[in-house]
Design an enzyme around this catalytic site. Structure first.
Site, short mmCIF file in Angstrom:
data_model
loop_
_atom_site.label_atom_id
_atom_site.label_comp_id
_atom_site.label_asym_id
_atom_site.label_seq_id
_atom_site.Cartn_x
_atom_site.Cartn_y
_atom_site.Cartn_z
N SER A 86 0.82 -1.21 0.00
CA SER A 86 0.00 0.00 0.00
C SER A 86 0.86 1.26 0.00
O SER A 86 2.00 1.26 0.46
CB SER A 86 -0.90 0.04 1.24
OG SER A 86 -1.69 -1.11 1.32
N1 SAH Z 1 -0.15 -5.56 4.04
C1 SAH Z 1 0.56 -5.79 2.80
C2 SAH Z 1 -0.32 -5.44 1.61
C3 SAH Z 1 -0.48 -6.62 0.77
S1 SAH Z 1 -1.68 -6.55 -0.51
C4 SAH Z 1 1.91 -5.09 2.76
O1 SAH Z 1 2.22 -4.33 3.69
O2 SAH Z 1 2.67 -5.32 1.82
C5 SAH Z 1 -2.88 -7.69 0.10
C6 SAH Z 1 -2.43 -9.09 0.36
O3 SAH Z 1 -3.57 -9.85 0.78
C7 SAH Z 1 -1.85 -9.83 -0.85
O4 SAH Z 1 -0.56 -10.29 -0.54
C8 SAH Z 1 -2.82 -11.01 -1.05
O5 SAH Z 1 -2.20 -12.20 -1.49
C9 SAH Z 1 -3.40 -11.17 0.35
N2 SAH Z 1 -4.68 -11.87 0.42
C10 SAH Z 1 -5.72 -11.84 -0.44
N3 SAH Z 1 -6.72 -12.63 -0.01
C11 SAH Z 1 -6.32 -13.18 1.17
C12 SAH Z 1 -6.91 -14.07 2.11
N4 SAH Z 1 -8.13 -14.60 1.92
N5 SAH Z 1 -6.21 -14.41 3.20
C13 SAH Z 1 -4.96 -13.90 3.42
N6 SAH Z 1 -4.35 -13.06 2.57
C14 SAH Z 1 -5.01 -12.69 1.46
#
Ligand code: SAH
Length: 236
Positions: A86
């Site tokens: 993000s």
């Molecule tokens: N907090 C992260 C942002 C990652 S983007 C950072 O600081 O980099 C969102 C993430 O959610 C992605 O890596 C994606 O694979 C994950 N995601 C999507 N659906 C999910 C689920 N059902 N359970 C766990 N993770 C999930």
């Protein structure tokens, strides 16, 4: 070349290399401090502990080597597997809204690069983070332990169901957009706890929602702002 001059070159190289490494990191420190001032404080984030965490966590180490020069830019960045880290302001905003004092047990859904988890490690007590993509989970786990964030526990799973063995949580932060607030996450929130979650259709503008559970277990929600997150996907 004489043995002596070879030695001289070797010694000066040894002296110079750590300095060069420091100078390179110093460039990122300057960028990081400007990021906090220009993108985060200027937009109204005031929580001193959040600001300090954003000044300390090396965001450039949570993106791929090719994106390092953009790590402190005012935008999300790709982290592989079609996912994104993000925008710095959104990380700061979501952390501040959770009003952390440093003792809380926090659950994060969507570990991704591990950057948000590292910010939480500096502002909360214990951090539990779930990632659904094994490749990202592996990278983040290694990065977080390599950088010394010991109180972050990561697992690969479908975060829709939360982490029942470790529940209840004082705070929950969801960093992928869900079509609705997952009932298991509401259940795993402590009375008096808070959750922040983007809710809406995938690949559209979603709404960031603050969920509060009072001491009697009653739920109140408040819409905070429009956001755009990658979707929360479900395990098949
Ligand atoms: N907090 C992260 C942002 C990652 S983007 C950072 O600081 O980099 C969102 C993430 O959610 C992605 O890596 C994606 O694979 C994950 N995601 C999507 N659906 C999910 C689920 N059902 N359970 C766990 N993770 C999930």
């Amino acid at each position: 070349m004489s043995v002596l001059s070879k030695r001289c070159i070797l010694v000066s190289l040894c002296l110079f290399l750590p300095l060069a490494a420091y100078a390179k990191d110093d460039r990122f420190i300057k960028k990081r401090l400007s990021m906090v001032e220009d993108q985060i404080q200027r937009r109204g984030i005031k929580d001193a502990r959040v600001l300090e965490a954003m000044r300390q966590v090396p965001r450039h180490l949570f993106v791929g080597p090719r994106d390092r020069s953009l790590a402190y830019a005012d935008r999300p960045l790709p982290i592989g597997y079609g996912q994104t880290i993000s925008q710095p302001y959104i990380v700061a905003y979501m952390t501040e809204i959770l009003r952390l004092l440093g003792t809380e047990k926090v659950l994060e859904i969507g570990t991704g690069s591990g950057y948000q988890a590292a910010i939480l490690a500096k502002t909360a007590g214990e951090v539990y983070s779930i990632e659904i993509i094994p490749g990202l989970y592996n990278q983040a786990r290694k990065k977080l332990s390599g950088l010394g964030y010991g109180r972050v526990y990561v697992k690969v799973d479908d975060g829709y169901f939360g982490w029942p063995d470790k529940a209840p949580f004082d705070r929950i932060i969801v960093t992928c957009a869900a079509g609705h607030i997952p009932p298991p996450l509401i259940k795993q929130l402590k009375p008096g706890g808070m959750m922040v979650i983007p809710v809406g259709q995938p690949w559209m503008v979603q709404t960031l929602i603050l969920v509060k559970k009072d001491q009697e277990g009653q739920i109140k929600t408040r819409a905070l702002m429009p956001v755009r997150f990658v979707p929360l996907v479900r395990m098949k």
